[in-house]
Design a protein around this motif. Structure first.
Motif, mmCIF file in Angstrom:
data_model
loop_
_atom_site.group_PDB
_atom_site.id
_atom_site.type_symbol
_atom_site.label_atom_id
_atom_site.label_comp_id
_atom_site.label_asym_id
_atom_site.label_seq_id
_atom_site.Cartn_x
_atom_site.Cartn_y
_atom_site.Cartn_z
ATOM 1 N N LYS A 69 48.460 -8.547 47.593
ATOM 2 C CA LYS A 69 48.547 -7.781 46.355
ATOM 3 C C LYS A 69 50.020 -7.592 46.007
ATOM 4 O O LYS A 69 50.843 -7.361 46.889
ATOM 5 C CB LYS A 69 47.889 -6.404 46.505
ATOM 6 C CG LYS A 69 46.404 -6.438 46.741
ATOM 7 C CD LYS A 69 45.869 -5.025 46.920
ATOM 8 C CE LYS A 69 44.387 -5.027 47.246
ATOM 9 N NZ LYS A 69 43.890 -3.664 47.540
ATOM 10 N N ILE A 110 52.618 -5.193 44.267
ATOM 11 C CA ILE A 110 52.736 -3.792 43.875
ATOM 12 C C ILE A 110 54.111 -3.579 43.260
ATOM 13 O O ILE A 110 55.127 -4.093 43.750
ATOM 14 C CB ILE A 110 52.588 -2.845 45.096
ATOM 15 C CG1 ILE A 110 51.354 -3.212 45.926
ATOM 16 C CG2 ILE A 110 52.574 -1.392 44.656
ATOM 17 C CD1 ILE A 110 50.048 -2.903 45.282
ATOM 18 N N LYS A 111 54.146 -2.781 42.194
ATOM 19 C CA LYS A 111 55.414 -2.380 41.572
ATOM 20 C C LYS A 111 55.491 -0.863 41.615
ATOM 21 O O LYS A 111 54.739 -0.166 40.928
ATOM 22 C CB LYS A 111 55.482 -2.883 40.128
ATOM 23 C CG LYS A 111 56.755 -2.477 39.388
ATOM 24 C CD LYS A 111 56.708 -2.986 37.947
ATOM 25 C CE LYS A 111 57.922 -2.561 37.154
ATOM 26 N NZ LYS A 111 57.859 -3.059 35.747
ATOM 27 N N TYR A 112 56.393 -0.369 42.445
ATOM 28 C CA TYR A 112 56.608 1.080 42.567
ATOM 29 C C TYR A 112 57.808 1.457 41.711
ATOM 30 O O TYR A 112 58.861 0.832 41.795
ATOM 31 C CB TYR A 112 56.854 1.443 44.033
ATOM 32 C CG TYR A 112 57.322 2.861 44.256
ATOM 33 C CD1 TYR A 112 56.406 3.917 44.328
ATOM 34 C CD2 TYR A 112 58.677 3.151 44.381
ATOM 35 C CE1 TYR A 112 56.831 5.222 44.526
ATOM 36 C CE2 TYR A 112 59.112 4.459 44.583
ATOM 37 C CZ TYR A 112 58.186 5.487 44.649
ATOM 38 O OH TYR A 112 58.622 6.774 44.834
ATOM 39 N N TYR A 163 59.484 -4.000 44.100
ATOM 40 C CA TYR A 163 58.423 -5.010 44.036
ATOM 41 C C TYR A 163 58.056 -5.353 45.474
ATOM 42 O O TYR A 163 58.940 -5.554 46.308
ATOM 43 C CB TYR A 163 58.900 -6.272 43.319
ATOM 44 C CG TYR A 163 59.197 -6.055 41.861
ATOM 45 C CD1 TYR A 163 58.214 -6.240 40.892
ATOM 46 C CD2 TYR A 163 60.462 -5.672 41.437
ATOM 47 C CE1 TYR A 163 58.472 -6.052 39.541
ATOM 48 C CE2 TYR A 163 60.747 -5.475 40.093
ATOM 49 C CZ TYR A 163 59.756 -5.660 39.151
ATOM 50 O OH TYR A 163 60.022 -5.466 37.821
ATOM 51 N N ASP A 173 59.959 -10.021 35.135
ATOM 52 C CA ASP A 173 59.309 -8.764 34.768
ATOM 53 C C ASP A 173 60.232 -7.830 33.991
ATOM 54 O O ASP A 173 59.785 -7.121 33.098
ATOM 55 C CB ASP A 173 58.783 -8.064 36.028
ATOM 56 C CG ASP A 173 57.809 -6.950 35.705
ATOM 57 O OD1 ASP A 173 56.850 -7.202 34.952
ATOM 58 O OD2 ASP A 173 58.012 -5.830 36.207
ATOM 59 N N ASN A 209 49.313 -10.791 38.303
ATOM 60 C CA ASN A 209 48.818 -9.419 38.224
ATOM 61 C C ASN A 209 49.641 -8.515 39.142
ATOM 62 O O ASN A 209 49.642 -8.681 40.355
ATOM 63 C CB ASN A 209 47.341 -9.356 38.636
ATOM 64 C CG ASN A 209 46.789 -7.951 38.514
ATOM 65 O OD1 ASN A 209 47.126 -7.212 37.596
ATOM 66 N ND2 ASN A 209 45.941 -7.574 39.457
ATOM 67 N N ILE A 210 50.362 -7.577 38.532
ATOM 68 C CA ILE A 210 51.179 -6.632 39.294
ATOM 69 C C ILE A 210 50.553 -5.252 39.153
ATOM 70 O O ILE A 210 50.334 -4.774 38.039
ATOM 71 C CB ILE A 210 52.636 -6.594 38.785
ATOM 72 C CG1 ILE A 210 53.258 -7.990 38.810
ATOM 73 C CG2 ILE A 210 53.466 -5.637 39.623
ATOM 74 C CD1 ILE A 210 54.648 -8.058 38.192
ATOM 75 N N ILE A 211 50.261 -4.629 40.273
ATOM 76 C CA ILE A 211 49.655 -3.298 40.272
ATOM 77 C C ILE A 211 50.766 -2.250 40.252
ATOM 78 O O ILE A 211 51.609 -2.198 41.153
ATOM 79 C CB ILE A 211 48.775 -3.098 41.527
ATOM 80 C CG1 ILE A 211 47.687 -4.172 41.587
ATOM 81 C CG2 ILE A 211 48.175 -1.701 41.546
ATOM 82 C CD1 ILE A 211 46.977 -4.252 42.926
ATOM 83 N N ALA A 212 50.789 -1.438 39.196
ATOM 84 C CA ALA A 212 51.790 -0.371 39.091
ATOM 85 C C ALA A 212 51.365 0.824 39.935
ATOM 86 O O ALA A 212 50.181 1.176 39.983
ATOM 87 C CB ALA A 212 51.967 0.038 37.633
ATOM 88 N N SER A 213 52.328 1.440 40.605
ATOM 89 C CA SER A 213 52.012 2.598 41.448
ATOM 90 C C SER A 213 53.207 3.539 41.530
ATOM 91 O O SER A 213 54.360 3.102 41.508
ATOM 92 C CB SER A 213 51.636 2.145 42.860
ATOM 93 O OG SER A 213 51.402 3.267 43.699
ATOM 94 N N TYR A 220 54.270 3.835 49.388
ATOM 95 C CA TYR A 220 54.820 2.474 49.331
ATOM 96 C C TYR A 220 56.321 2.472 49.614
ATOM 97 O O TYR A 220 56.832 1.604 50.317
ATOM 98 C CB TYR A 220 54.528 1.834 47.974
ATOM 99 C CG TYR A 220 53.087 1.430 47.811
ATOM 100 C CD1 TYR A 220 52.525 0.448 48.621
ATOM 101 C CD2 TYR A 220 52.281 2.021 46.852
ATOM 102 C CE1 TYR A 220 51.204 0.072 48.487
ATOM 103 C CE2 TYR A 220 50.955 1.648 46.700
ATOM 104 C CZ TYR A 220 50.422 0.674 47.525
ATOM 105 O OH TYR A 220 49.106 0.295 47.395
#
Length: 199
Positions: free
Chosen positions: A12, A14-16, A24, A73, A173-177, A182
């Protein structure tokens, strides 16, 4: 370009994001395989603060792909190396990006930013201006600052005095969090790899 990031279907992205920090990361079943941490610069772009990959995932191209993904991005903003924080293991990566024809490269020509973040070193100028002699570079300094010479196009900038942009649709697909867990996991990976990173 981004294939290594999703080579494993259970990976996955993830973008924190927290204030001026963006991280990233590639996560797999709760483990961080690789991450890239950015901070904002005085010129409104981003500089690389930290990057680390778990020892079991080395030589898979994760770090390089994360740099490219981050560039795509944040576009039209740019990524830049940090002279103070660029470690020996990261130098070949920046050189690879510098030679990548898909990456848009431009020298820093904002004087305040240049002088505080990207000031050239003489040996670096010689390295990227192989057709010029030491005498020529020295003579330039009598009439121009190295900043002015770069801005005027008289000499090539070093990769560290360069902004890197990538204008592509990454279609990843980047999941924002905003989950602080993280950031903690990435910090743990960095600490674990610290001794091997030649900082």
């Amino acid at each position: 370009m981004f294939t290594p990031l999703m080579a494993n279907k259970s990976n996955k992205l993830i973008k924190y994001h927290d204030n001026d920090v963006i991280i990233y990361m590639v996560e797999n079943e709760g483990q961080i395989l690789s991450f890239l941490e950015l901070g904002s610069t005085t010129c409104g772009n981003y500089w690389v603060r930290h990057c680390a990959t778990a020892e079991t995932n080395l030589r898979q191209g994760l770090s390089h792909s994360l740099y490219l993904l981050a560039m795509a991005d944040v576009y039209p903003m740019a990524l830049a190396p940090s002279r103070e924080c660029t470690s020996a293991h990261a130098i070949p990566l920046w050189q690879k990006l510098y030679l990548n024809e898909q990456v848009i490269k431009s020298p820093v020509t904002n004087e305040t930013t240049y002088c505080t973040e990207f000031d050239e070193w003489f040996d670096e100028i010689l390295e990227v201006n192989p057709l010029q002699t030491e005498e020529y570079i020295s003579s330039l300094e009598c009439n121009f600052s190295l900043f002015s010479a770069v801005k005027s196009g008289l000499i090539n900038p070093h990769p560290y005095n360069t902004l890197y942009r990538l204008d592509v649709n990454h279609e990843v697909n980047i999941i924002a969090s905003s989950n602080g867990r993280y950031k903690s996991l990435c910090g743990s990976l960095f600490d674990e790899r610290y001794e091997q990173l030649d900082l």
